[in-house]
Design an enzyme around this catalytic site. Structure first.
Site, PDB file in Angstrom:
ATOM      1  N   THR A  19      -0.433  97.590  18.608  1.00 30.09           N
ATOM      2  CA  THR A  19      -0.112  96.254  19.101  1.00 30.09           C
ATOM      3  C   THR A  19       1.382  96.182  19.396  1.00 30.09           C
ATOM      4  O   THR A  19       2.180  96.908  18.800  1.00 30.09           O
ATOM      5  CB  THR A  19      -0.442  95.162  18.061  1.00 30.09           C
ATOM      6  OG1 THR A  19       0.369  95.378  16.884  1.00 30.09           O
ATOM      7  CG2 THR A  19      -1.909  95.173  17.676  1.00 30.09           C
ATOM      8  N   GLU A  30       2.773  99.614  15.443  1.00 26.60           N
ATOM      9  CA  GLU A  30       3.288  98.309  15.851  1.00 26.60           C
ATOM     10  C   GLU A  30       4.484  98.512  16.779  1.00 26.60           C
ATOM     11  O   GLU A  30       5.455  99.183  16.410  1.00 26.60           O
ATOM     12  CB  GLU A  30       3.737  97.484  14.647  1.00 26.60           C
ATOM     13  CG  GLU A  30       2.616  97.007  13.759  1.00 26.60           C
ATOM     14  CD  GLU A  30       3.119  96.038  12.683  1.00 26.60           C
ATOM     15  OE1 GLU A  30       2.394  95.094  12.363  1.00 26.60           O
ATOM     16  OE2 GLU A  30       4.239  96.244  12.165  1.00 26.60           O
ATOM     17  N   CYS A  31       4.433  97.935  17.964  1.00 26.88           N
ATOM     18  CA  CYS A  31       5.533  97.938  18.914  1.00 26.88           C
ATOM     19  C   CYS A  31       6.045  99.363  19.152  1.00 26.88           C
ATOM     20  O   CYS A  31       5.399 100.148  19.846  1.00 26.88           O
ATOM     21  CB  CYS A  31       6.632  96.997  18.453  1.00 26.88           C
ATOM     22  SG  CYS A  31       7.739  96.482  19.792  1.00 26.88           S
ATOM     23  N   GLY A  32       7.186  99.745  18.586  1.00 29.71           N
ATOM     24  CA  GLY A  32       7.682 101.097  18.784  1.00 29.71           C
ATOM     25  C   GLY A  32       6.693 102.152  18.315  1.00 29.71           C
ATOM     26  O   GLY A  32       6.569 103.219  18.931  1.00 29.71           O
TER      27      GLY A  32
END
Length: 435
Positions: free
Chosen positions: A426, A326-328
């Site tokens: 994502t 997720e993200c990072g």
């Protein structure tokens, strides 16, 4: 329901987090069990709440969370003496289109739970005029009770008297007035406050806040003002875990995990197996799934690039089992991450994603996603609600799109996530399944 208060403000930057932390610790020091909550999608403030109160803080989000989930999470206060919930931005600030149960405003949560609102008002540069702001908030929504205000950044005794006289004329209760103190601030980073775990002196700082609040705020009056609506019976919220044994990255680079998600997984029988990429640890070899949360990989990109055991462990896991970021965490699964200085760091290379912080652009908002392909145990077609907040720029994203993603108003966003084989990622952080 345990009686509670929503600590909110007319806008961001008023000092409500300092007030919240000081109240949590001061009331705890008085022998009370105080359950904290945070309105909206925020990872950083709840960790400070935990440090101040000794109890884990949970997010309550009216845009992303269905009613049963909100009330199930609220029952974590059933063994507490008092609830304090911290608002986000301004009290009535949310998105234009309603989501699961509201538009994401702190007012939604306060109204739904029956928690009166205490407004933290920054009176810098004004005196009696602050009462007009408070009166407007008190009258804006007849279904929401404004219990009173705490005046912040008061410059002098005369300033205090003038501001209080305005509130008295408007019929607004003043619970306290906090003198201006430049030393009672926490350092900030581009996603908000510097994380709680990075403060060696955090407990001492919070103790200072508590002393400050005790000296200038009527704590007994605040307790008396707290209330709640009768408990709404609902089944315990459940969210099936994506796997039975989940290797979860947890360190300074990967720290953004919602407590309610981890609790839901554990309550459904999943085992969480923490590991640290920054310590060059590989995920547990027996894990069914590797989950890389968001955080600040850009601040540690050199160490992550050099973490050969971590990188090899990911590659081995991806041969037979799923990995999701997720993200990072998504960025760390990509080909490369370019830091703010323009230096490119080789990442895991399990996805083709290339991101850059040398070209900063803020991406912020709620996300509604419909999976185009399976993601970490969730089948294609699953709908999810989440939130995106980062400053990276996508330079390359060559893999297949993972989901159709729209914002809170239904507009498609380019950050669709991507997948390659069993590896997916994502930019949005999952909050709840959509119904």
């Amino acid at each position: 329901m345990t009686p509670g208060l929503m600590i909110a403000a007319p806008a961001s930057g008023t000092g409500k987090t300092t007030v919240m932390l000081g109240l949590l610790r001061a009331l705890r020091d008085h022998g009370l069990a105080v359950q904290p909550f945070k309105s909206g999608p925020d990872y950083i403030d709840p960790a400070f709440h935990h440090a101040a109160s000794g109890r884990r803080s949970f997010n309550l989000d009216s845009w992303a969370m269905p009613e049963a989930m909100l009330h199930s999470l609220a029952t974590s206060a059933c063994d507490a003496d008092l609830v304090l919930a911290e608002g986000s931005m301004g009290l009535f600030d949310g998105v234009a289109a309603a989501g699961a149960t509201g538009n994401g405003a702190s007012a939604d949560i306060a109204r739904r739970m029956g928690w009166p609102v205490v407004l933290v008002i920054d009176v810098s540069g004004q005196a009696q005029s602050a009462a007009a702001t408070a009166l407007g908030f008190a009258r804006y929504d007849p279904d929401l009770r404004i219990a009173g205000v705490i005046l912040n950044r008061v410059a002098s005794p005369r300033h205090d008297r003038l501001a209080r006289s305005g509130m008295a004329a408007a019929g607004i209760r003043v619970f306290g007035a906090l003198p201006r103190r430049s030393d009672l601030t926490l350092p900030e980073r581009h996603l908000g406050l510097v994380q709680a775990g990075e403060h060696a002196d955090l407990d001492a700082r919070i103790a200072q806040y508590a002393t400050f609040l005790r000296e200038h705020v009527d704590l007994a009056a605040l307790r008396e003002a707290a209330s709640a609506k009768p408990h709404i019976a609902s089944e315990e919220w459940r969210f099936a875990p994506p796997a039975q044994r989940i290797a979860l990255a947890q360190d300074a680079a990967f720290s953004f995990t919602y407590p309610h998600i981890l609790d839901a997984w554990r309550n459904a029988g999943a085992e969480i197996l923490p590991f640290s990429p920054l310590a060059d640890e590989a995920p547990n070899a027996s894990a069914d799934l590797v989950w890389l949360p968001g955080g600040y990989p850009e601040l540690h990109a050199g160490r992550l690039a050099a973490a050969s055991t971590f990188q090899a462990g990911l590659a081995e896991h991806a041969r037979t089992r799923a990995i999701h970021g997720e993200c990072g965490g998504y960025m760390a699964l990509g080909e490369a991450l370019i830091d703010a200085d323009g230096t490119s760091h080789r990442m895991a290379g399990l996805l083709g994603l290339v991101t850059s912080y040398a070209k900063r652009k803020m991406h912020l908002g709620y996300r509604h996603a419909t999976l185009r392909a399976p993601m970490a145990g969730l089948p294609g077609g699953t709908m999810l609600r989440g939130h995106e907040f980062h400053y990276s720029t996508i330079l390359d994203q060559p893999d297949a799109a993972l989901a159709h993603v729209v914002d809170a108003e239904g507009n498609a966003v380019a950050e669709s996530g991507s997948y390659r084989g069993r590896v997916s990622g994502t930019f949005f952080h999952l909050i709840a399944p959509a119904q």
